[in-house]
Scaffold this motif. Structure first.
Motif, PDB file in Angstrom:
ATOM      1  N   GLY A  13      13.643   5.830  -9.330  1.00  0.00           N
ATOM      2  CA  GLY A  13      13.974   4.390  -9.876  1.00  0.00           C
ATOM      3  C   GLY A  13      12.506   3.874 -10.486  1.00  0.00           C
ATOM      4  N   PRO A  14      12.657   2.482 -10.658  1.00  0.00           N
ATOM      5  CA  PRO A  14      11.535   1.640 -11.361  1.00  0.00           C
ATOM      6  C   PRO A  14      10.470   1.589 -10.470  1.00  0.00           C
ATOM      7  CG  PRO A  14      13.274   0.362 -10.859  1.00  0.00           C
ATOM      8  CD  PRO A  14      13.983   1.717 -10.344  1.00  0.00           C
ATOM      9  N   TYR A  15      10.314   1.777  -9.067  1.00  0.00           N
ATOM     10  CA  TYR A  15       9.331   1.660  -8.167  1.00  0.00           C
ATOM     11  C   TYR A  15       8.541   2.757  -7.665  1.00  0.00           C
ATOM     12  CZ  TYR A  15      10.835  -3.263  -8.503  1.00  0.00           C
ATOM     13  OH  TYR A  15      11.202  -4.669  -9.157  1.00  0.00           O
ATOM     14  N   HIS A  20       0.743  -1.203   0.088  1.00  0.00           N
ATOM     15  CA  HIS A  20      -0.186  -0.154   0.154  1.00  0.00           C
ATOM     16  C   HIS A  20       0.877   1.164   0.063  1.00  0.00           C
ATOM     17  CE1 HIS A  20      -3.012   2.801   2.131  1.00  0.00           C
ATOM     18  NE2 HIS A  20      -3.151   2.946   0.993  1.00  0.00           N
ATOM     19  N   GLU A  21       1.948   1.392   0.769  1.00  0.00           N
ATOM     20  CA  GLU A  21       2.866   2.356   0.857  1.00  0.00           C
ATOM     21  C   GLU A  21       3.456   2.691  -0.538  1.00  0.00           C
ATOM     22  OE1 GLU A  21       4.939   3.957   4.414  1.00  0.00           O
ATOM     23  OE2 GLU A  21       6.743   2.969   3.298  1.00  0.00           O
ATOM     24  N   PHE A  22       3.729   1.680  -1.207  1.00  0.00           N
ATOM     25  CA  PHE A  22       4.373   1.823  -2.501  1.00  0.00           C
ATOM     26  C   PHE A  22       3.347   2.678  -3.567  1.00  0.00           C
ATOM     27  CE2 PHE A  22       7.971  -0.707  -1.813  1.00  0.00           C
ATOM     28  CZ  PHE A  22       8.895  -0.516  -2.500  1.00  0.00           C
ATOM     29  N   LEU A  23       2.247   2.506  -3.282  1.00  0.00           N
ATOM     30  CA  LEU A  23       1.170   3.146  -4.164  1.00  0.00           C
ATOM     31  C   LEU A  23       1.170   4.693  -4.064  1.00  0.00           C
ATOM     32  CD1 LEU A  23      -1.902   0.889  -3.817  1.00  0.00           C
ATOM     33  CD2 LEU A  23      -0.288   0.919  -5.615  1.00  0.00           C
ATOM     34  N   THR A  31       2.795   0.991  -9.219  1.00  0.00           N
ATOM     35  CA  THR A  31       2.291  -0.143  -9.348  1.00  0.00           C
ATOM     36  C   THR A  31       2.914  -1.422  -9.715  1.00  0.00           C
ATOM     37  OG1 THR A  31       1.434   0.306 -11.405  1.00  0.00           O
ATOM     38  CG2 THR A  31      -0.153   0.681  -9.601  1.00  0.00           C
ATOM     39  N   ARG A  32       4.240  -1.032 -10.163  1.00  0.00           N
ATOM     40  CA  ARG A  32       5.288  -2.356 -10.796  1.00  0.00           C
ATOM     41  C   ARG A  32       5.313  -3.414  -9.569  1.00  0.00           C
ATOM     42  NH1 ARG A  32       8.300  -1.565 -14.891  1.00  0.00           N
ATOM     43  NH2 ARG A  32       8.320   0.739 -14.740  1.00  0.00           N
TER      44      ARG A  32
END
Length: 489
Positions: A235-237, A225-228, A245-246
């Protein structure tokens, strides 16, 4: 700071449905309530629904929870098994996620959290078989019972080795949460790729154990959830929606390849808001954020940091992306129990480390239901397990019937309520009157206990827990906490 502390009328005080409706109107709270729940097969809650090739005969679901009661190595204990078997005999046909299972030791939210790993595989297989057998023994069949396992990494809220020592793994440096909880170690891109493999391996274990699907948790401030909201991560994330969302996409791609035939779902926080903290008066207040600056860290939220984006633009984009990977049903929630508990888990009795409600708890029920209704409008193809109903107590069935009948949700999920009253779905489907003595009153001890390092359970209403030694331990902890609060007051 001027106090806004207010005592809200408790649901148990309402003598009739009309009385409750009048109160909601007076408080300008919009919650649809059916006049009654028709008995037998005549209710909307008894309508069949298809999911993952199964035809389920009702619309009740059991939500995933953490019991803080597994063995030190993450295997389910006798207490875990007792809870799960009660889920299986509740009458609900969808056991959504069953329990939050960590995919790696460092991702455990507490040292007694369930793990989905090689060393727990046999125990998971055994308990899954027992659930199907218990359901069959009570209802005469188990073919339509659909069981999922929630896979998660607790990220910022990980306590893998000591329940009182936070060992945060975060997606990015959050300007408010780092201040509230302390800065964690940001996971590297290499670590993210390793975690993808661990999620995929956990899904393989779950499939072999007999679960019908896995729930990849994107909710409540945990790592996925935190990555959203990792808008500042390079970088890529991080950064763009595609990059944020990767992590999830790579997990699903891996599961699809490694586990053909395994269903995939996700518990999603539809929108988030600013973190809250306890004020000097004990009430919850949003943390300071410049009013002239949009708040970018609330996925699905509006720029003011306190409301839902009315179009749920990025949430809708996430769900459409998930659809392209074959995900057709989710469990919907909002916010986080760690930093805006009044929104995610509204209650009349604050937990020991929480704050007094800054708003009527029923208002937050209403905006939870409204978010699910909005996402159903935006994504009519999507099947949704709604949550947030427990605070309605004896009027939960009326709200559940109304929501399903109107197509505002596909299932009604119960969490806290099933700890005190696991037979509620079976009783209602059989046309029985509610057992008022078992209705959850949001006392909060199912949360107070783990906050003090004690196994979770319904200590006020379940005699099984009331008679355990942990009951006295919990009362002593609560009394000490109250005394400390009074001293600081």
């Amino acid at each position: 700071m001027q106090s806004i502390m207010k005592t809200y009328r408790k649901v148990a005080s309402f003598q009739s449905l009309s009385d409750f409706r009048a109160y909601l109107r007076a408080e300008d709270i919009s919650i649809e309530l059916a006049d009654a729940v028709p008995p037998g097969g005549d209710s909307a809650l008894a309508r069949p629904i298809e999911v993952l090739g199964k035809r389920l005969s009702n619309r009740w679901a059991i939500l995933p929870m953490e019991g803080w009661d597994c063995e030190d190595d993450g295997r389910p204990s006798e207490l875990t098994e007792r809870r799960w078997l009660r889920f299986a005999t509740s009458g609900a046909k969808l056991l959504y996620g069953t329990e939050a299972a960590a995919v790696t030791h460092e991702g455990r939210s507490n040292p007694q959290q369930l793990m989905c790993a090689d060393h727990t595989a046999d125990a998971l297989r055994t308990i899954c078989e027992k659930m199907r057998r218990a359901h069959r023994n009570r209802f005469g069949e188990s073919e339509e019972l659909c069981i999922g396992l929630q896979l998660t990494h607790s990220g910022r809220f990980a306590h893998p080795n000591d329940r009182f020592v936070l060992e945060s793994r975060t997606a990015y440096a959050h300007p408010l949460l780092d201040r509230k909880f302390g800065a964690g170690r940001i996971v590297s891109d290499r670590e993210v790729r390793e975690l993808v493999g661990q999620f995929v391996h956990a899904a393989e274990i779950a499939q072999r154990a007999g679960f019908d699907f896995v729930d990849i948790k994107q909710a409540h401030g945990y790592l996925l959830h935190e990555f959203l909201s990792a808008v500042d991560r390079p970088g890529p994330y991080g950064g763009s929606f595609e990059n944020r969302t990767r992590f999830y996409r790579e997990i699903v791609e891996g599961i699809r390849k490694a586990c053909p035939g395994l269903g995939i779902s996700s518990r999603v926080s539809l929108f988030d808001i600013l973190p809250f903290q306890k004020g000097s008066d004990g009430v919850g207040y949003p943390m300071d954020w410049p009013k002239e600056t949009p708040y970018p860290y609330a996925f699905g939220g509006s720029g003011d940091g306190l409301t839902m984006d009315p179009d749920l633009t990025e949430t809708t984009a996430l769900l459409e992306m998930m659809r392209s990977y074959g995900v057709t049903f989710i469990c919907a929630t909002i916010g986080s129990p760690y930093y805006n508990v009044h929104m995610q888990r509204p209650a009349y009795f604050p937990v020991a480390d929480g704050y007094q409600m800054p708003e009527n708890p029923l208002y937050n029920v209403s905006r939870h239901l409204a978010a699910v209704r909005r996402i159903k409008q935006r994504c009519p193809w999507l099947k949704v397990v709604g949550s947030g109903y427990t605070c309605l107590q004896e009027f939960l069935p009326n709200a559940a019937e109304a929501a399903v009948a109107a197509g505002h949700t596909d299932w009604v999920g119960i969490g806290r309520m099933v700890l005190s009253y696991p037979d509620m779905p079976a009783d209602l489907l059989a046309g029985k009157a509610l057992d008022r003595c078992r209705i959850c009153r949001t006392f909060g001890d199912c949360t107070n206990a783990p906050r003090h390092g004690i196994v979770s359970g319904c200590y006020p209403l379940d005699n099984f827990y009331k008679e355990r030694p942990e009951f006295a331990q919990l009362q002593a902890c609560k009394k000490a906490a109250q005394g400390a609060g009074a001293a600081h007051g």
